[in-house]
Design a protein around this motif. Structure first.
Motif, mmCIF file in Angstrom:
data_model
loop_
_atom_site.group_PDB
_atom_site.id
_atom_site.type_symbol
_atom_site.label_atom_id
_atom_site.label_comp_id
_atom_site.label_asym_id
_atom_site.label_seq_id
_atom_site.Cartn_x
_atom_site.Cartn_y
_atom_site.Cartn_z
ATOM 1 N N ASN A 154 -50.565 13.521 -30.434
ATOM 2 C CA ASN A 154 -52.011 13.377 -30.535
ATOM 3 C C ASN A 154 -52.422 11.966 -30.937
ATOM 4 O O ASN A 154 -53.539 11.530 -30.660
ATOM 5 N N PHE A 155 -51.523 11.271 -31.582
ATOM 6 C CA PHE A 155 -51.808 9.914 -32.057
ATOM 7 C C PHE A 155 -51.720 8.896 -30.920
ATOM 8 O O PHE A 155 -52.048 7.728 -31.109
ATOM 9 N N GLY A 156 -51.236 9.338 -29.764
ATOM 10 C CA GLY A 156 -51.161 8.433 -28.622
ATOM 11 C C GLY A 156 -49.944 7.531 -28.626
ATOM 12 O O GLY A 156 -49.962 6.455 -28.018
ATOM 13 N N THR A 157 -48.883 7.947 -29.276
ATOM 14 C CA THR A 157 -47.685 7.112 -29.358
ATOM 15 C C THR A 157 -46.939 7.111 -28.029
ATOM 16 O O THR A 157 -46.834 8.129 -27.358
ATOM 17 N N SER A 158 -46.409 5.961 -27.675
ATOM 18 C CA SER A 158 -45.751 5.790 -26.375
ATOM 19 C C SER A 158 -44.235 5.911 -26.507
ATOM 20 O O SER A 158 -43.485 5.030 -26.093
ATOM 21 N N TYR A 159 -43.770 7.017 -27.066
ATOM 22 C CA TYR A 159 -42.337 7.223 -27.240
ATOM 23 C C TYR A 159 -41.677 7.652 -25.931
ATOM 24 O O TYR A 159 -42.322 8.233 -25.042
#
Length: 866
Positions: A131-136
């Motif tokens: 939800n935080f928009g992390t690009s993992y």
């Protein structure tokens, strides 16, 4: 009680009224697209781009995360996104450090298996990170509590065992009676367990250690490789923790004892000044010496020992504690002059420093002096700190027998500094006195001479020691990696055969995990029972589990192939991707985690498995997020939950607010963070994109030049600012661009101008570093296909970086006499001509001759008249 975000800052609706910017709808939309298309997966071997490995310290799954975690993972994502824009194949994985005591304690409280608590929390945290928009790269997720992971912990343990780096020994440890487990020194605060507050005691246990001290020199010396790329504070903390001391081992005869006792000293030159001998009260040596003394001494010693065992090693070394001790009525013999030195047990000497015993030279060591004055022991000065040591070495007179005459014997200055009177040890430089053949020498010369004399006499030798201790890895808990060793009936300890790994944990159902002072695994009788692989005879497994620092000491390598069932990691992949280019996390891990990872990396290098000796090329430490003046903490209840912030005011607003709050390394007071202001900024950026009224194929060069200069200055400056982790400055510059573009739309060139589109596109690309959901939405609004996160960084036009006019300063004899508005491209000769012709300059010169001219076009002209 958890503090919702609305209690910290004024509530802000996800949709900014009157703008149409709907943060929550944008989040949902793009998270779905990212999940379906997985755009941030690291490319394989066929990709020819240069590689970057970006890694955040992985989280522990103790419930949902809070804004302290959000800060870390926002910074990690900014760095990863930046390097993708710069044309790199970026590896940015995520996993969970999922073994540990909190899960076990939670399981005990709930009567549940720690697996349930752990994996439920992982699922919650994973959802929050998405939800935080992390690009993992979500294809590489690992959990250290998975057998597929800890099977390789066990392989690593056996590798160290084979190399002679894993061993068992009995030693005193910090023991928490409540948690019934061993504590590191750092986990003992004011003599109490940092987790539960119980008073910590000393307890002797036979446990497993990793021999990190074999690597102490390399761990210290290789810090030089990290200068400039690790925070200086961390390098300093590591150096202090390793604490190399160079000096000599000196052998002392003990009256009534056959074997000599060896002590380490950094100042063997002061051996003539030793007036007593001190042993650590909790050492085996002290117990042996007191056993040969009187009943009265034994009774007083036992009482003293019980008091000492309640004091932490850190407190014992405090210089402001009153000195205490017990005379053991035993004597050591000084090897250089034959003097009898009374032996004392005192708590300021530690059992595991050097050899657990020291020669006391009170005139030149403050702790020894404080002790001597407390117990009325003699003080003998052997270094004249009033004697000069610079310049040529003075000629030392000798008597008829060839013995040096004390050069300070007639000096009253030294008498006035007598430590026995002043209470201040003489620790400075000087020349030796009262030291036989060393008299007149400087410290450095005397140390070398004394070591030569000790070696010649067979009573000592050059040596070094370290503050660093071997790594205690045994834990008397269930929720950890089982130690893969077998205890046979005949007393041998042998590895579990490799084909039987992983040695998995038993089912916790029906197993009493309540602390009892022994490992819970010891109560799992069926699990404990095994056979000797050599004889087939009944045997027992080791009941302890490993310190979770083992799990995190090499996890960065497992990310390279987390599903590989055949090896811990691929050496080929490790040498392609590692070491980690940017490692990001809190400074609280500055010592142990980083030190252990560095140690394991060097072992793997020596084994020929990797080609590098340091795990993390660059280290970024972020500050803490504070609430009500203290660090956010679940146990203290002072936190803002990660998940709630995703709804209101939205993930992007939180990320922008964090980045804008201040320098990365500084602490942030959450009360001062304006998520509402960040949301308004994002709404302005959204309106800019919506108002662009030109097609993507316009010619930017035909657009408004003033706006283009603002755009290209950001393009030019942002990379350097990001690499310096000045994210707050980048956000500020991005706000300037949004404002300049808004002004151009409303009162300048207008929405159809090509420069407006160029500015909006650059704004969107840079915004991706901090607000990726919004950036993707703006990129689509501007007429492009996803993904803006993969768009190459645009090159700044050098011609647009030159300011149209600049202010040039004219100085005469160092004083500013005029300023000129000139072209940023003016040459040196023209600038000097203009300066000489300026009427203010002519008036200030008043006919004086100019003797020297310095021109730094376009900024400065300096005239000298003298």
């Amino acid at each position: 009680m958890v503090s919702p975000l609305s209690q910290i800052s004024p509530p802000a609706a996800p949709t900014s009224e009157g703008t149409g910017y709907d943060a929550y709808a944008i989040q949902e939309k793009w998270q779905k697209v990212w999940t379906e298309r997985d755009p941030f997966r690291a490319a394989g071997g066929e990709d020819t781009r240069p590689r970057k490995y970006v890694l955040g310290m992985f989280p522990y799954p103790s419930g949902d995360m809070h804004m302290g975690h959000a800060e870390n993972y926002a910074y990690v994502d900014t760095v990863a996104r930046f390097w993708r824009h710069r044309g790199y194949n970026v590896l940015n994985p995520i996993g969970w450090d999922s073994f540990g005591l909190p899960a076990e304690n939670a399981a005990i409280q709930r009567g549940a298996d720690p697996r349930e608590w752990t994996y439920s929390n992982i699922a919650q945290q994973k959802a929050s990170l998405k939800n935080f928009g992390t690009s993992y790269d979500w294809s590489r997720v690992l959990h250290t509590s998975d057998p597929e992971y800890y099977r390789w912990n066990q392989w690593l343990f056996q590798l160290l065992y084979e190399r002679g780096l894993a061993y068992r020994k009995e030693s005193p440890v910090n023991w928490c009676p409540h948690d019934q487990t061993v504590l590191a020194n750092e986990q003992v605060v004011d003599g109490r367990c940092e987790r539960c507050g119980t008073e910590v005691v000393k307890k002797k246990l036979t446990q497993w250690y990793f021999k990190i001290t074999d690597y102490a020199d390399r761990l210290l010396d290789d810090l030089n490789q990290l200068e400039g790329s690790w925070p200086q504070k961390v390098i300093r903390m590591q150096r202090n923790w390793i604490g190399r001391s160079v000096g000599a081992d000196i052998d002392f005869v003990i009256e009534g004892r056959d074997e000599k006792i060896t002590v380490f000293s950094t100042r063997p030159d002061t051996l003539h000044g030793a007036t007593f001998f001190v042993v650590a009260p909790d050492s085996d040596l002290a117990a042996e010496l007191v056993a040969g003394s009187t009943a009265d001494v034994r009774m007083r010693f036992q009482d003293y020992l019980e008091r000492v065992q309640k004091i932490t090693e850190i407190d014992r070394q405090s210089t402001d504690r009153p000195k205490t001790g017990v005379f053991l009525e035993r004597y050591a013999i000084n090897p250089v002059n034959g003097e009898r030195l009374p032996i004392w047990a005192a708590d300021y000497v530690l059992a595991d420093y050097g050899h657990g015993a020291v020669m006391a030279v009170p005139a030149h060591d403050q702790r020894d002096l404080d002790f001597a004055r407390a117990f009325d022991l003699p003080v003998k000065v052997v270094v004249d700190t009033t004697a000069p040591i610079t310049g040529a070495i003075p000629v030392i007179e000798i008597d008829a027998d060839g013995v040096p005459i004390d050069p300070g014997a007639d000096g009253g200055a030294l008498d006035a500094l007598d430590p026995a009177v002043t209470g201040i040890a003489l620790t400075g430089e000087g020349r030796m006195v009262n030291s036989g053949s060393l008299d007149g020498m400087s410290k450095r010369t005397a140390i070398a001479r004394m070591i030569d004399e000790l070696e010649a006499a067979g009573t000592g030798r050059a040596a070094k020691t370290f503050r660093l201790r071997d790594w205690l890895i045994s834990r008397q808990r269930f929720w950890g990696t089982p130690i893969p060793m077998i205890h046979t009936q005949d007393g041998r300890i042998v590895p579990v055969p490799a084909d039987q790994l992983p040695l998995t944990l038993p089912d916790a159902q029906g197993l009493d995990l309540t602390p009892k002072g022994t490992s819970p695994l010891g109560g799992a009788s069926d699990w404990m029972a095994t056979v000797d692989p050599a004889t087939g005879e009944p045997a027992l497994r080791d009941p302890d589990t490993m310190d979770t620092f083992v799990d995190s000491s090499w996890y960065f390598l497992r990310f390279l192939a987390p599903g590989d069932a055949n090896e811990a990691f691929s050496s080929r992949e490790a040498n392609k991707w590692a070491p980690v280019d940017s490692y990001i996390g809190g400074v609280e891990h500055a010592i142990l985690h980083l030190l252990y990872a560095r140690f394991i990396t060097k072992v793997l290098f020596d084994e020929g498995l990797i080609e590098f000796t340091e795990p993390f090329s660059s280290l970024i430490n972020q500050g803490m997020v504070l609430l009500d003046g203290s660090k956010m903490s679940k146990s203290k209840g002072n936190l803002v939950e990660f998940a709630s912030s995703m709804m209101d005011p939205g993930a992007d607003a939180v990320r922008v607010a964090i980045a804008f709050a201040g320098p990365v390394e500084d602490d942030i007071n959450w009360e001062d963070v304006s998520t509402t202001g960040a949301q308004k900024f994002l709404a302005r950026a959204w309106r800019v994109a919506k108002d662009v009224d030109s097609s993507p194929d316009v010619v930017w060069a035909e657009g408004d030049q003033a706006l283009r200069r603002v755009t290209h200055r950001l393009l030019a400056d942002a990379p350097g600012l990001v690499e310096q982790t000045k994210f707050n400055v980048v956000v500020a510059r991005l706000m300037e661009l949004v404002n300049a573009t808004r002004k151009a739309i409303d009162t300048g060139a207008g929405p159809t101008d090509p420069a407006v589109r160029e500015a909006a596109e650059v704004m969107t690309m840079v915004l991706d570093l901090f607000a990726p959901h919004t950036a993707e939405e703006l990129w689509e609004i501007l007429g492009y296909e996803p993904f803006v996160g993969l768009v190459p960084w645009r090159q700044a036009d050098p011609m647009l970086l030159v300011e149209e006019t600049v202010t040039s300063v004219v100085q005469i004899d160092g004083k500013v006499r005029a300023t000129l508005e000139v072209s940023g491209r003016i040459d040196t000769a023209e600038l000097e001509r203009l300066a000489r012709a300026d009427e203010r300059v002519v008036r200030s010169l008043a006919g004086r001759e100019i003797t020297r001219v310095v021109v730094r076009a376009p900024k400065v002209v300096s005239f000298s008249t003298t």
